[in-house]
Write a protein that holds these residues in place. Structure first.
Motif, PDB file in Angstrom:
ATOM      1  N   ARG A 183       1.096   6.363  -7.790  1.00 27.60           N
ATOM      2  CA  ARG A 183      -0.314   6.432  -8.278  1.00 27.60           C
ATOM      3  C   ARG A 183      -0.229   8.025  -8.117  1.00 27.60           C
ATOM      4  O   ARG A 183      -0.045   8.715  -8.992  1.00 27.60           O
ATOM      5  N   THR A 184       0.370   8.886  -7.127  1.00 14.73           N
ATOM      6  CA  THR A 184       0.772  10.259  -7.855  1.00 14.73           C
ATOM      7  C   THR A 184       2.246  11.432  -6.800  1.00 14.73           C
ATOM      8  O   THR A 184       2.551  11.883  -7.628  1.00 14.73           O
ATOM      9  N   ARG A 209       0.315  -1.135   0.038  1.00 11.07           N
ATOM     10  CA  ARG A 209      -0.291  -0.048  -0.414  1.00 11.07           C
ATOM     11  C   ARG A 209       0.354   0.961   0.220  1.00 11.07           C
ATOM     12  O   ARG A 209       0.752   1.653  -0.895  1.00 11.07           O
ATOM     13  N   ASP A 236       2.136   1.669  -3.593  1.00  3.68           N
ATOM     14  CA  ASP A 236       1.585   1.836  -4.621  1.00  3.68           C
ATOM     15  C   ASP A 236       1.262   3.638  -4.533  1.00  3.68           C
ATOM     16  O   ASP A 236       0.377   4.309  -5.684  1.00  3.68           O
ATOM     17  N   GLU A 237       0.697   4.206  -2.877  1.00  4.65           N
ATOM     18  CA  GLU A 237       0.631   5.111  -3.100  1.00  4.65           C
ATOM     19  C   GLU A 237       1.048   6.472  -3.011  1.00  4.65           C
ATOM     20  O   GLU A 237       1.030   7.497  -3.402  1.00  4.65           O
ATOM     21  N   ARG A 238       2.602   5.935  -2.512  1.00  6.22           N
ATOM     22  CA  ARG A 238       3.978   7.364  -2.581  1.00  6.22           C
ATOM     23  C   ARG A 238       4.836   6.774  -4.020  1.00  6.22           C
ATOM     24  O   ARG A 238       4.642   7.977  -4.771  1.00  6.22           O
TER      25      ARG A 238
END
Length: 388
Positions: free
Chosen positions: A384-385, A376, A379-381
């Motif tokens: 995604r953005t 997670r 993926d988020e760091r």
């Protein structure tokens, strides 16, 4: 055996076992059997009682006896025991055989648990003085890159598995040796951080890698190293430290520095089991400046670690992160019944030579929960953005 889903299944993905057309309250015994990289057989068993409809769903039911307790679809895997003290990891397909026996009747099925597939490219890296193996999705396009560091210097199986799994999840992963192999130093002493800086540069130069989305994962001394690299190389935007340390320690000989930077040894304290007795000034000098990390830090430890006090050592890093107003979501997860060998899930979790502490259920739970948090965060760091 009525249904196992999914099948094939990724090795870090749970599968469900569902039986039906039994008599209400009928007993059925499930057994699992598989082999490791040393051809040692690992086995487990669990006996269930069907419900009033004559069905058994092991994700919703607890066994009445067997090698594990509680509701857990993967209990037959992590509770397996073999003749060896620890499970020997293999990157090759290792089928899992499940049998169901009731009143003399026997049925079975093979579960195909996949790791390396055609869509994953794996290549050796022997250039720029580096010694590693590079795993990446072979589907084309650029993906985030992750540097993977074990604790034993070489291309150890658990780090190779972790890197291959990251590739399955859409990351390019370079597992890097830093002593003991090839022309590298033969032991953990005087290892320059610039060697890893070169590996970061190599990752940035790969056509398949997004050079602006890089992270690092390390375990044990590799976890200490991951924190050091995050503090010294701003290209790294996500740092994961498994059972690592917020303090620098010397070579295992205790007589030489483990790490150097710009030709100078990094200050250390000598005894991880006696950090409260360290000289305050020496302690402060040995702290890793984790607040300089250009992204979130995820710290993972086991309270039952028998190699070194990874929870206390990770807490040093978390305390330091907390003293600064950082725009990132730093996180520290420690698991009360886990030992030193926390890793991606769904392998036998016996507290033997590899796990060094904890118990079966505690190690298994830490493996599963921590891996979800790692994926997670990355993926988020990185995907995604790239935002905090």
């Amino acid at each position: 055996m009525r249904r196992i889903t999914p099948n094939p299944v990724r090795v870090d993905e749970p599968f469900a076992i569902y039986l039906k057309d039994l008599s209400p309250w009928q007993r059925v015994t499930l057994r699992a059997r598989f082999i490791d990289a040393f051809d040692i057989e690992w086995t487990s068993r669990a006996t269930f009682r069907a419900d009033f409809r004559g069905t058994v769903d092991i994700s919703r039911q607890s066994p009445i006896e067997g090698s594990y307790t509680g509701k857990d679809p993967m209990g037959l895997v992590w509770s397996a025991k073999g003749n060896g003290t620890s499970y020997a990891i293999s990157l090759r397909p290792q089928p899992l055989f499940i049998t169901a026996e009731t009143e003399g009747e026997l049925a079975g099925v093979e579960v195909a648990r996949t790791l390396l597939i055609d869509e994953i490219a794996g290549t050796d890296v022997r250039e720029r003085g580096l010694y590693g193996r590079f795993f990446r999705p072979a589907t084309g396009g650029q993906v985030p890159g992750v540097l993977v560091l074990g604790s034993d210097g070489g291309l150890v199986p658990y780090a190779m598995r972790e890197a291959a799994l990251l590739a399955r999840h859409g990351f390019a992963a370079l597992v890097l040796a830093y002593f003991y192999m090839g022309s590298l130093p033969y032991r953990l002493a005087g290892i320059p951080l610039e060697y890893f800086g070169g590996a970061i540069g190599w990752l940035k130069d790969q056509p398949s890698v997004r050079g602006d989305r890089l992270g690092v994962i390390g375990t044990s001394r590799g976890g200490e190293l991951a924190l050091l690299l995050g503090a010294h190389y701003p290209d790294l935007q996500a740092v994961v430290s498994y059972v690592g340390s917020g303090l620098v320690f010397p070579s295992p000989t205790g007589l030489e520095p483990a790490w150097t930077f710009r030709g100078s040894p990094l200050p250390w304290i000598s005894n991880p089991f006696d950090i409260l007795q360290a000289d305050p000034k020496q302690f402060e000098r040995a702290e890793i400046p984790v607040e300089r990390t250009n992204g979130p830090v995820l710290l993972i430890s086991g309270d039952a670690d028998q190699v070194w006090p990874s929870t206390q050592l990770s807490q040093v890093a978390m305390d330091r992160l907390g003293r600064y107003k950082r725009p990132y979501h730093d996180e520290f997860r420690h698991y009360p019944d886990a030992g030193h060998g926390i890793q991606p899930p769904y392998l036998p979790a016996t507290p033997g030579t590899y796990y060094y502490g904890g118990d079966l259920a505690g190690n298994a739970a830490a493996n599963e929960d921590s891996w979800r948090r790692v994926l997670r965060m990355l993926d988020e760091r990185l995907r995604r953005t790239g935002a905090p």
